[in-house]
Design a protein around this motif. Sequence first.
Motif, PDB file in Angstrom:
ATOM      1  N   THR A 131       0.836  -1.196   0.000  1.00  0.00           N
ATOM      2  CA  THR A 131       0.000   0.000   0.000  1.00  0.00           C
ATOM      3  C   THR A 131       0.874   1.250   0.000  1.00  0.00           C
ATOM      4  N   SER A 132       0.372   2.284  -0.628  1.00  0.00           N
ATOM      5  CA  SER A 132       1.083   3.569  -0.665  1.00  0.00           C
ATOM      6  C   SER A 132       0.625   4.426   0.512  1.00  0.00           C
ATOM      7  N   SER A 133       1.038   4.028   1.690  1.00  0.00           N
ATOM      8  CA  SER A 133       0.587   4.737   2.888  1.00  0.00           C
ATOM      9  C   SER A 133       1.592   5.779   3.371  1.00  0.00           C
ATOM     10  N   ALA A 134       2.829   5.734   2.907  1.00  0.00           N
ATOM     11  CA  ALA A 134       3.821   6.721   3.306  1.00  0.00           C
ATOM     12  C   ALA A 134       3.495   8.063   2.638  1.00  0.00           C
ATOM     13  N   VAL A 135       3.723   9.151   3.373  1.00  0.00           N
ATOM     14  CA  VAL A 135       3.368  10.486   2.888  1.00  0.00           C
ATOM     15  C   VAL A 135       4.597  11.383   2.921  1.00  0.00           C
ATOM     16  N   ARG A 136       4.804  12.116   1.841  1.00  0.00           N
ATOM     17  CA  ARG A 136       5.831  13.158   1.801  1.00  0.00           C
ATOM     18  C   ARG A 136       5.112  14.467   1.519  1.00  0.00           C
ATOM     19  N   LEU A 137       5.307  15.450   2.378  1.00  0.00           N
ATOM     20  CA  LEU A 137       4.736  16.774   2.179  1.00  0.00           C
ATOM     21  C   LEU A 137       5.862  17.752   1.900  1.00  0.00           C
ATOM     22  N   THR A 138       5.701  18.533   0.842  1.00  0.00           N
ATOM     23  CA  THR A 138       6.655  19.596   0.539  1.00  0.00           C
ATOM     24  C   THR A 138       5.888  20.903   0.558  1.00  0.00           C
ATOM     25  N   HIS A 139       6.240  21.755   1.505  1.00  0.00           N
ATOM     26  CA  HIS A 139       5.601  23.056   1.635  1.00  0.00           C
ATOM     27  C   HIS A 139       6.243  23.989   0.615  1.00  0.00           C
ATOM     28  N   MET A 140       5.509  24.328  -0.411  1.00  0.00           N
ATOM     29  CA  MET A 140       6.068  25.069  -1.535  1.00  0.00           C
ATOM     30  C   MET A 140       6.578  26.466  -1.170  1.00  0.00           C
ATOM     31  N   VAL A 157      10.290  23.531   2.672  1.00  0.00           N
ATOM     32  CA  VAL A 157      10.485  22.531   3.719  1.00  0.00           C
ATOM     33  C   VAL A 157       9.731  21.254   3.343  1.00  0.00           C
ATOM     34  N   SER A 158      10.391  20.112   3.550  1.00  0.00           N
ATOM     35  CA  SER A 158       9.800  18.829   3.199  1.00  0.00           C
ATOM     36  C   SER A 158       9.944  17.852   4.364  1.00  0.00           C
ATOM     37  N   VAL A 159       8.906  17.038   4.563  1.00  0.00           N
ATOM     38  CA  VAL A 159       8.926  16.000   5.598  1.00  0.00           C
ATOM     39  C   VAL A 159       8.318  14.722   5.042  1.00  0.00           C
ATOM     40  N   THR A 160       8.685  13.605   5.643  1.00  0.00           N
ATOM     41  CA  THR A 160       8.149  12.306   5.258  1.00  0.00           C
ATOM     42  C   THR A 160       7.666  11.600   6.512  1.00  0.00           C
ATOM     43  N   GLU A 161       6.559  10.876   6.373  1.00  0.00           N
ATOM     44  CA  GLU A 161       6.027  10.094   7.485  1.00  0.00           C
ATOM     45  C   GLU A 161       5.521   8.762   6.954  1.00  0.00           C
ATOM     46  N   ALA A 162       5.974   7.677   7.576  1.00  0.00           N
ATOM     47  CA  ALA A 162       5.561   6.339   7.153  1.00  0.00           C
ATOM     48  C   ALA A 162       5.363   5.416   8.353  1.00  0.00           C
ATOM     49  N   GLY A 163       5.119   5.979   9.515  1.00  0.00           N
ATOM     50  CA  GLY A 163       5.059   5.189  10.736  1.00  0.00           C
ATOM     51  C   GLY A 163       3.789   4.400  10.957  1.00  0.00           C
ATOM     52  N   ASN A 164       2.786   4.584  10.114  1.00  0.00           N
ATOM     53  CA  ASN A 164       1.509   3.930  10.318  1.00  0.00           C
ATOM     54  C   ASN A 164       1.046   3.311   9.005  1.00  0.00           C
ATOM     55  N   ARG A 165       0.176   2.323   9.088  1.00  0.00           N
ATOM     56  CA  ARG A 165      -0.366   1.723   7.866  1.00  0.00           C
ATOM     57  C   ARG A 165      -1.412   2.609   7.208  1.00  0.00           C
ATOM     58  N   SER A 166      -1.934   3.556   7.950  1.00  0.00           N
ATOM     59  CA  SER A 166      -2.982   4.435   7.451  1.00  0.00           C
ATOM     60  C   SER A 166      -2.377   5.688   6.818  1.00  0.00           C
ATOM     61  N   GLN A 167      -2.745   5.937   5.575  1.00  0.00           N
ATOM     62  CA  GLN A 167      -2.290   7.137   4.878  1.00  0.00           C
ATOM     63  C   GLN A 167      -2.814   8.393   5.582  1.00  0.00           C
ATOM     64  N   THR A 168      -4.028   8.334   6.089  1.00  0.00           N
ATOM     65  CA  THR A 168      -4.629   9.480   6.777  1.00  0.00           C
ATOM     66  C   THR A 168      -3.857   9.817   8.048  1.00  0.00           C
ATOM     67  N   VAL A 169      -3.532   8.815   8.824  1.00  0.00           N
ATOM     68  CA  VAL A 169      -2.764   9.039  10.051  1.00  0.00           C
ATOM     69  C   VAL A 169      -1.374   9.569   9.705  1.00  0.00           C
TER      70      VAL A 169
END
Length: 167
Positions: free
Chosen positions: A38-47, A51-63
């Motif tokens: 599943t593609s549950s890991a999220v990378r956010l880049t604040h344009m 600033v960019s961050v990545t989060e993959a600690g949970n199976r839920s994309q929403t979390v």
Amino acid sequence: MSTLRNSWLEADDEHLLRDCVQDFHKASGNGGQKVNKTSSAVRLTHMPSGVSVTEAGNRSQTVNRLNALRKLRLRIAMTIRCETDADSTAADPFYIPSVSNVHAYAPWLAQLLDFLAYDAWDVKKTAPRYGITPSKLIKIIFRDTELWQELNRKRAAAGLAPLKGIK
């Protein structure tokens, strides 16, 4: 920049997400068979800030998205500096928000780091802005591991000794 940075930090999640590029991908590492399906890991880049961050600690994309937003606010607070001056003091020097309340903590953290940057990373010069002793400010900083590490990196770059841990 201060007003702009603070508006990012104080914005609700929906507004902050509008300024971000969201990238979803499969997490790597431990987690069993599910992690690669599943593609549950999220990378956010604040344009606006880059600033960019990545989060993959949970199976839920929403979390993961919610956790990434929290990390993004803190990373913006840690990295984007704004101008201050020698006469500036904390708006409410006795108010120190909980780390868990990121909407209040991130602007407080950003202001603290602005003061420390202006004061050449010297806690003794910054503490009076909060009406407290340097040792009390060190105890407050020590509660946040990332802040503690960042401050010691900045102090090392400025040729200062690292702060000692609180026992």
